[in-house]
Design an enzyme around this catalytic site. Structure first.
Site: not given
Ligand SMILES: *[C@@H]1O[C@H](CO)[C@@H](O)[C@H](O)[C@H]1NC(C)=O
Ligand SMILES: *[C@@H]1O[C@H](CO)[C@@H](O)[C@H](O)[C@H]1NC(C)=O
Length: 440
Positions: A171, A238-239, A132
């Site tokens: 990210e 992951y993802d 976010t």
């Protein structure tokens, strides 16, 4: 920790070729076979206390060595780091919080400090950014003065709020230039942490980053330069597949599936080998990430096949966020058949009536991954996020902790003489149980 970036086929092809020619196949150097104590690191989100009704007291604390409290926000015009939800972080009164007149910390942060007193080997780190708030990194990092402001305000939050360190979750780093700015930011933070530790005669503070499993990002990072300033790295393993894809896939496979390559667009082994061999990170500084959730795909015939839609989720908000994401404690769904694939260390459930596939790890799969990380000499495990697990024999965290055998036992910090909060400044005096005095 969502990975929605689309994957570059060209990058992947080039990497596949270099992997085939042996670039990634060289033996890991610097593995420490004597490593017998492991980290077990968990992310705890300040939003968990709302819809999930999940608080610090619900975390099985004795299974963790570090909790990453997420996320602090970054002002994209000044670089100032601040708390993202002061009511949850410092103000909410939990059972046992006095309505005092002194300037005391309450909220989740007091709960974390009480947990630290009860368990002197539990370290807490304030995590900054996340999916976010990450766009602010891109805005402020190119300015040296904003990087300084980031470092100063982040370290101040750390000692003001009684954390043992900081975790940076950007990210994603997208260019080589951004990587040099990020290295400089880490260097500035490390300097300030060291100065603070010397000034207050404290043990050193901790600095870690969330690390990416996508070669598009990690191949442009100056890993050795970052590593100099870090205590450890948390691999977001992951993802690897989700709603953003064209076909279903395993969201956290350890190895590529040679028989069904489309089902493993990414894998953990390739990423870890790159960080170790090209990045020259000592394996004991890497914590392998595990997902306490699964990713769903609807209207599909199986792994590596087309799908349409992702269905509901454990917690879907008004904007639809959370669709396709199921906590481990809600899986598998009744009627779904679970398949384990030891050759790639992945598992999934499939419901042939609704044609729904959910990619998630079973206890057998996480046990296999824990064995692998030990063989590789890695430093431990990391979990996103602590509220998703099952209890008892079915607990994934418990399964991994059991397989790791022994958790590391370095002491936390409990004395923060320059905190503005009376109770933190006084080492939570009279609150919780006394911990052993800090050594060193
Ligand atoms: C939240 O959980 C606590 C126990 O941990 C329980 O006593 C309380 O009733 C729950 N609140 C809601 C709104 O579910
Ligand atoms: C900076 O943050 C503000 C407030 O959150 C937001 O409205 C704005 O779009 C952001 N600007 C950029 C360039 O990201």
């Amino acid at each position: 920790m969502k990975l929605t970036a689309t994957f570059s086929c060209i990058t992947y092809l080039l990497l596949a070729i270099s992997a085939a020619t042996g670039t990634f196949a060289s033996p890991v150097k610097g593995a420490d076979p004597s490593l017998t104590e492991f980290r077990n690191v968990g992310y705890f989100g300040n939003w968990d206390i709302y819809a999930k009704n999940f608080t610090v007291s619900d975390i099985p604390l004795d299974q963790y060595t570090h909790l990453l409290y997420s996320f602090a926000d970054i002002d994209n015009s000044t670089g100032t780091v601040s708390l993202s939800d002061e009511w949850a972080d410092t103000d909410k009164h939990f059972a046992g919080d006095a309505w005092d007149t002194e300037h005391n910390v309450h909220g989740n942060i007091r709960q974390l400090l009480l947990a630290k007193k009860k368990q002197p080997t539990l370290k807490t780190m304030l995590s900054i950014g996340g999916w976010t708030y990450s766009p602010s990194f891109n805005e402020i990092l190119k300015s040296a003065s904003k990087r300084s402001q980031f470092a100063t305000t982040a370290v101040k939050l750390m000692y003001n709020l009684g954390f043992d360190g900081l975790n940076l979750d950007w990210e994603h780093i997208a260019t080589a230039e951004e990587s040099t700015y990020f290295v400089d930011l880490l260097k500035k933070i490390r300097h300030l942490m060291n100065d603070y530790a010397v000034d207050t005669k404290s043990a050193p503070f901790l600095l870690s980053v969330a690390m990416d499993s996508n070669p598009k990002h990690y191949t442009i990072m100056d890993i050795p330069a970052m590593d100099k300033h870090l205590n450890f790295w948390d691999l977001m393993a992951y993802d690897y597949a989700g709603s953003w894809d064209e076909t279903t896939g395993h969201q956290a496979a350890l190895f590529p599936d040679s028989k069904n390559p489309i089902s493993t667009p990414f894998n953990t082994e390739t990423a870890v080998n790159y960080y170790l061999n090209e990045g020259k990170i000592h394996p004991s500084k890497i914590n392998l990430g595990f997902a306490l959730y699964g990713r769903a795909f609807t209207n599909t015939d199986g792994p590596g096949k087309p799908f349409s839609g992702v269905g509901g989720g454990s917690l879907v908000d008004a904007s639809g966020d959370g669709k396709g994401v199921w906590d481990i404690k809600d899986l598998p769904h009744p009627g779904a058949i679970v398949t384990e694939l030891p050759e790639i260390a992945a598992s999934y459930s499939y419901d042939s009536d609704s044609r729904t596939l959910i990619s998630y790890d079973t206890p057998n799969v996480v046990r296999q991954k824990a064995k692998w990380l030990k063989e590789k000499g890695l430093g431990g495990a990391m979990w996103w996020q602590v509220d998703g697990d099952k209890t008892g024999e079915e607990s994934l965290v418990g399964t991994v902790v059991k397989e790791l055998g022994k958790l590391e036992k370095s002491k936390n910090h409990i004395n923060f003489p320059s905190s503005e909060y009376e109770n933190i400044k006084n080492g939570m005096n009279g609150e919780g149980v006394e911990s052993a005095p800090l050594q060193r």
